[in-house]
Structures are given as C-alpha cells and as structure tokens.
Design a protein around this motif. Sequence first.
Motif, PDB file in Angstrom:
ATOM      1  N   HIS A   1      -4.826  -3.893   1.081  1.00 54.18           N
ATOM      2  CA  HIS A   1      -5.263  -3.258   0.479  1.00 54.18           C
ATOM      3  C   HIS A   1      -5.028  -2.519  -0.637  1.00 54.18           C
ATOM      4  O   HIS A   1      -5.661  -2.181  -2.142  1.00 54.18           O
ATOM      5  CB  HIS A   1      -6.074  -2.337   1.187  1.00 54.18           C
ATOM      6  CG  HIS A   1      -6.981  -2.832   2.380  1.00 54.18           C
ATOM      7  ND1 HIS A   1      -8.904  -3.434   2.113  1.00 54.18           N
ATOM      8  CD2 HIS A   1      -6.848  -4.205   3.478  1.00 54.18           C
ATOM      9  CE1 HIS A   1      -8.977  -4.867   2.994  1.00 54.18           C
ATOM     10  NE2 HIS A   1      -7.944  -4.613   3.762  1.00 54.18           N
ATOM     11  N   ASP A   2      -3.996  -1.875  -0.523  1.00 50.67           N
ATOM     12  CA  ASP A   2      -3.746  -1.479  -1.934  1.00 50.67           C
ATOM     13  C   ASP A   2      -3.194  -2.359  -3.323  1.00 50.67           C
ATOM     14  O   ASP A   2      -3.620  -1.875  -4.115  1.00 50.67           O
ATOM     15  CB  ASP A   2      -2.137  -0.096  -1.582  1.00 50.67           C
ATOM     16  CG  ASP A   2      -2.663   1.337  -1.271  1.00 50.67           C
ATOM     17  OD1 ASP A   2      -3.254   1.501  -0.497  1.00 50.67           O
ATOM     18  OD2 ASP A   2      -1.223   1.729  -0.390  1.00 50.67           O
ATOM     19  N   GLU A   3      -2.228  -3.032  -2.956  1.00 52.93           N
ATOM     20  CA  GLU A   3      -2.884  -4.332  -3.876  1.00 52.93           C
ATOM     21  C   GLU A   3      -3.745  -4.936  -4.834  1.00 52.93           C
ATOM     22  O   GLU A   3      -3.785  -5.140  -5.606  1.00 52.93           O
ATOM     23  CB  GLU A   3      -1.759  -5.387  -3.332  1.00 52.93           C
ATOM     24  CG  GLU A   3      -0.189  -4.937  -3.475  1.00 52.93           C
ATOM     25  CD  GLU A   3       0.910  -5.773  -2.486  1.00 52.93           C
ATOM     26  OE1 GLU A   3       0.309  -7.113  -2.295  1.00 52.93           O
ATOM     27  OE2 GLU A   3       1.689  -5.186  -2.131  1.00 52.93           O
ATOM     28  N   ILE A   4      -4.855  -4.853  -3.435  1.00 53.70           N
ATOM     29  CA  ILE A   4      -6.389  -5.354  -3.578  1.00 53.70           C
ATOM     30  C   ILE A   4      -6.949  -4.681  -4.779  1.00 53.70           C
ATOM     31  O   ILE A   4      -7.437  -5.175  -5.937  1.00 53.70           O
ATOM     32  CB  ILE A   4      -7.123  -5.322  -2.583  1.00 53.70           C
ATOM     33  CG1 ILE A   4      -6.515  -7.101  -1.582  1.00 53.70           C
ATOM     34  CG2 ILE A   4      -8.560  -6.026  -2.912  1.00 53.70           C
ATOM     35  CD1 ILE A   4      -7.440  -6.976  -0.297  1.00 53.70           C
ATOM     36  N   ASP A   5      -6.471  -3.507  -4.682  1.00 52.30           N
ATOM     37  CA  ASP A   5      -7.104  -2.596  -5.202  1.00 52.30           C
ATOM     38  C   ASP A   5      -7.257  -2.320  -6.386  1.00 52.30           C
ATOM     39  O   ASP A   5      -7.336  -2.346  -7.679  1.00 52.30           O
ATOM     40  CB  ASP A   5      -7.491  -0.725  -5.049  1.00 52.30           C
ATOM     41  CG  ASP A   5      -7.528  -1.324  -2.830  1.00 52.30           C
ATOM     42  OD1 ASP A   5      -8.888  -1.762  -2.878  1.00 52.30           O
ATOM     43  OD2 ASP A   5      -7.861   0.084  -2.345  1.00 52.30           O
ATOM     44  N   GLU A   6      -5.314  -2.308  -7.089  1.00 51.89           N
ATOM     45  CA  GLU A   6      -5.051  -2.185  -7.920  1.00 51.89           C
ATOM     46  C   GLU A   6      -5.886  -3.415  -9.278  1.00 51.89           C
ATOM     47  O   GLU A   6      -6.027  -3.096  -9.804  1.00 51.89           O
ATOM     48  CB  GLU A   6      -2.898  -1.879  -7.678  1.00 51.89           C
ATOM     49  CG  GLU A   6      -2.116  -2.272  -9.435  1.00 51.89           C
ATOM     50  CD  GLU A   6      -1.231  -1.713  -8.908  1.00 51.89           C
ATOM     51  OE1 GLU A   6      -0.079  -3.330  -9.004  1.00 51.89           O
ATOM     52  OE2 GLU A   6      -0.738  -1.281  -7.539  1.00 51.89           O
ATOM     53  N   ALA A   7      -5.264  -4.527  -8.346  1.00 50.57           N
ATOM     54  CA  ALA A   7      -5.883  -5.559  -9.141  1.00 50.57           C
ATOM     55  C   ALA A   7      -7.114  -6.006  -8.929  1.00 50.57           C
ATOM     56  O   ALA A   7      -7.580  -6.674 -10.533  1.00 50.57           O
ATOM     57  CB  ALA A   7      -5.546  -6.487  -8.214  1.00 50.57           C
ATOM     58  N   SER A   8      -7.887  -5.046  -8.559  1.00 46.73           N
ATOM     59  CA  SER A   8      -9.635  -5.573  -8.977  1.00 46.73           C
ATOM     60  C   SER A   8     -10.121  -4.066  -9.751  1.00 46.73           C
ATOM     61  O   SER A   8     -11.392  -4.176 -10.051  1.00 46.73           O
ATOM     62  CB  SER A   8     -10.307  -5.634  -7.536  1.00 46.73           C
ATOM     63  OG  SER A   8      -9.899  -4.538  -6.443  1.00 46.73           O
ATOM     64  N   GLY A   9      -9.423  -3.165  -9.527  1.00 48.57           N
ATOM     65  CA  GLY A   9      -9.537  -1.870  -9.553  1.00 48.57           C
ATOM     66  C   GLY A   9     -11.000  -1.497  -8.683  1.00 48.57           C
ATOM     67  O   GLY A   9     -11.495  -0.382  -9.608  1.00 48.57           O
ATOM     68  N   ARG A  10     -11.187  -1.640  -8.330  1.00 50.15           N
ATOM     69  CA  ARG A  10     -12.474  -1.312  -7.260  1.00 50.15           C
ATOM     70  C   ARG A  10     -11.119  -0.870  -5.646  1.00 50.15           C
ATOM     71  O   ARG A  10     -10.692  -1.665  -5.129  1.00 50.15           O
ATOM     72  CB  ARG A  10     -12.968  -1.931  -6.956  1.00 50.15           C
ATOM     73  CG  ARG A  10     -13.072  -3.131  -6.307  1.00 50.15           C
ATOM     74  CD  ARG A  10     -13.940  -3.968  -6.260  1.00 50.15           C
ATOM     75  NE  ARG A  10     -14.351  -5.576  -6.333  1.00 50.15           N
ATOM     76  CZ  ARG A  10     -13.892  -6.349  -5.003  1.00 50.15           C
ATOM     77  NH1 ARG A  10     -13.586  -5.418  -3.608  1.00 50.15           N
ATOM     78  NH2 ARG A  10     -13.398  -7.533  -5.049  1.00 50.15           N
ATOM     79  N   THR A  11     -11.940   0.295  -4.976  1.00 49.44           N
ATOM     80  CA  THR A  11     -11.630   0.533  -3.224  1.00 49.44           C
ATOM     81  C   THR A  11     -12.480  -0.642  -2.407  1.00 49.44           C
ATOM     82  O   THR A  11     -12.822  -0.855  -2.145  1.00 49.44           O
ATOM     83  CB  THR A  11     -12.393   1.532  -2.950  1.00 49.44           C
ATOM     84  OG1 THR A  11     -11.940   2.871  -3.642  1.00 49.44           O
ATOM     85  CG2 THR A  11     -11.672   1.809  -1.119  1.00 49.44           C
ATOM     86  N   SER A  12     -10.902  -1.177  -1.889  1.00 47.37           N
ATOM     87  CA  SER A  12     -11.596  -2.525  -0.500  1.00 47.37           C
ATOM     88  C   SER A  12     -11.313  -1.729   0.932  1.00 47.37           C
ATOM     89  O   SER A  12     -10.387  -0.229   0.663  1.00 47.37           O
ATOM     90  CB  SER A  12     -10.486  -3.666  -0.964  1.00 47.37           C
ATOM     91  OG  SER A  12      -8.525  -2.746  -0.172  1.00 47.37           O
ATOM     92  N   TYR A  13     -12.081  -2.102   1.196  1.00 45.46           N
ATOM     93  CA  TYR A  13     -11.961  -1.282   2.497  1.00 45.46           C
ATOM     94  C   TYR A  13     -11.575  -2.430   4.055  1.00 45.46           C
ATOM     95  O   TYR A  13     -12.250  -3.394   3.968  1.00 45.46           O
ATOM     96  CB  TYR A  13     -13.831  -0.884   3.343  1.00 45.46           C
ATOM     97  CG  TYR A  13     -14.104  -0.151   2.649  1.00 45.46           C
ATOM     98  CD1 TYR A  13     -13.518   1.395   2.524  1.00 45.46           C
ATOM     99  CD2 TYR A  13     -14.721   0.129   1.309  1.00 45.46           C
ATOM    100  CE1 TYR A  13     -13.877   2.518   1.763  1.00 45.46           C
ATOM    101  CE2 TYR A  13     -14.736   0.698  -0.010  1.00 45.46           C
ATOM    102  CZ  TYR A  13     -14.390   2.485   0.371  1.00 45.46           C
ATOM    103  OH  TYR A  13     -15.119   2.840  -0.240  1.00 45.46           O
ATOM    104  N   PRO A  14      -9.924  -2.476   4.696  1.00 50.57           N
ATOM    105  CA  PRO A  14     -10.123  -2.921   6.139  1.00 50.57           C
ATOM    106  C   PRO A  14     -11.144  -2.521   6.961  1.00 50.57           C
ATOM    107  O   PRO A  14     -11.063  -1.785   7.537  1.00 50.57           O
ATOM    108  CB  PRO A  14      -8.886  -2.285   5.927  1.00 50.57           C
ATOM    109  CG  PRO A  14      -8.623  -1.090   5.431  1.00 50.57           C
ATOM    110  CD  PRO A  14      -9.743  -1.127   4.418  1.00 50.57           C
TER     111      PRO A  14
END
Length: 89
Positions: free
Chosen positions: A74-87
């Motif tokens: 999720h940290d990698e998703i957030d970094e790539a997308s610029g938004r917060t993901s939620y597991p």
Amino acid sequence: MQTLVGWHIEMEFTEHEGRTRAAAMVRLGDGTELRAHGFAKRHPTDAEQLRVGEEIAGARALMDLASQLLGKAHDEIDEASGRTSYPLT
C-alpha cells in the motif's frame, strides 16, 4: 503459466521453558527483507507438544509478515498514485 518471481521464507524455532518463539524472514524480489516473530506459551497443565507450539508461533510470525507485506504494497501504491489506498483487513 509462467512464474514471474519466487519468495523463500525462512523460519526458525526455539523452545525454552514451555515457550516457543518463531523467527521468520522473507526476501522479496526488490531486495527487501522483512522479519517477523511469533510466540506461543504452553499452559502448565498441558502436555509438552513441541509441534503444536511451533505451529502456533509460526502462524503468528506469518501473520505479522502478511501485515508487513500489505503495508509495503500500500505504501508503494500510494507513492505511485499520489493518493491513499486502504488495505482490506
């Protein structure tokens, strides 16, 4: 189907005075190493069954590893997308 990557998880157990400790480590394809621990304690009236303590401590260590992997992803998703993901938990 083609295998893209493989992970190897190492797990070690120690037993001392009715307490089992599991230490787990996984090396990921990006070079990251994640480490986790799990514990189990035998009730004084229970028969000594080392395998059961290993299974419980090992499962707890693997649950910790799973949580760390979700956090990393999720940290990698957030970094790539610029938004917060939620597991999903």
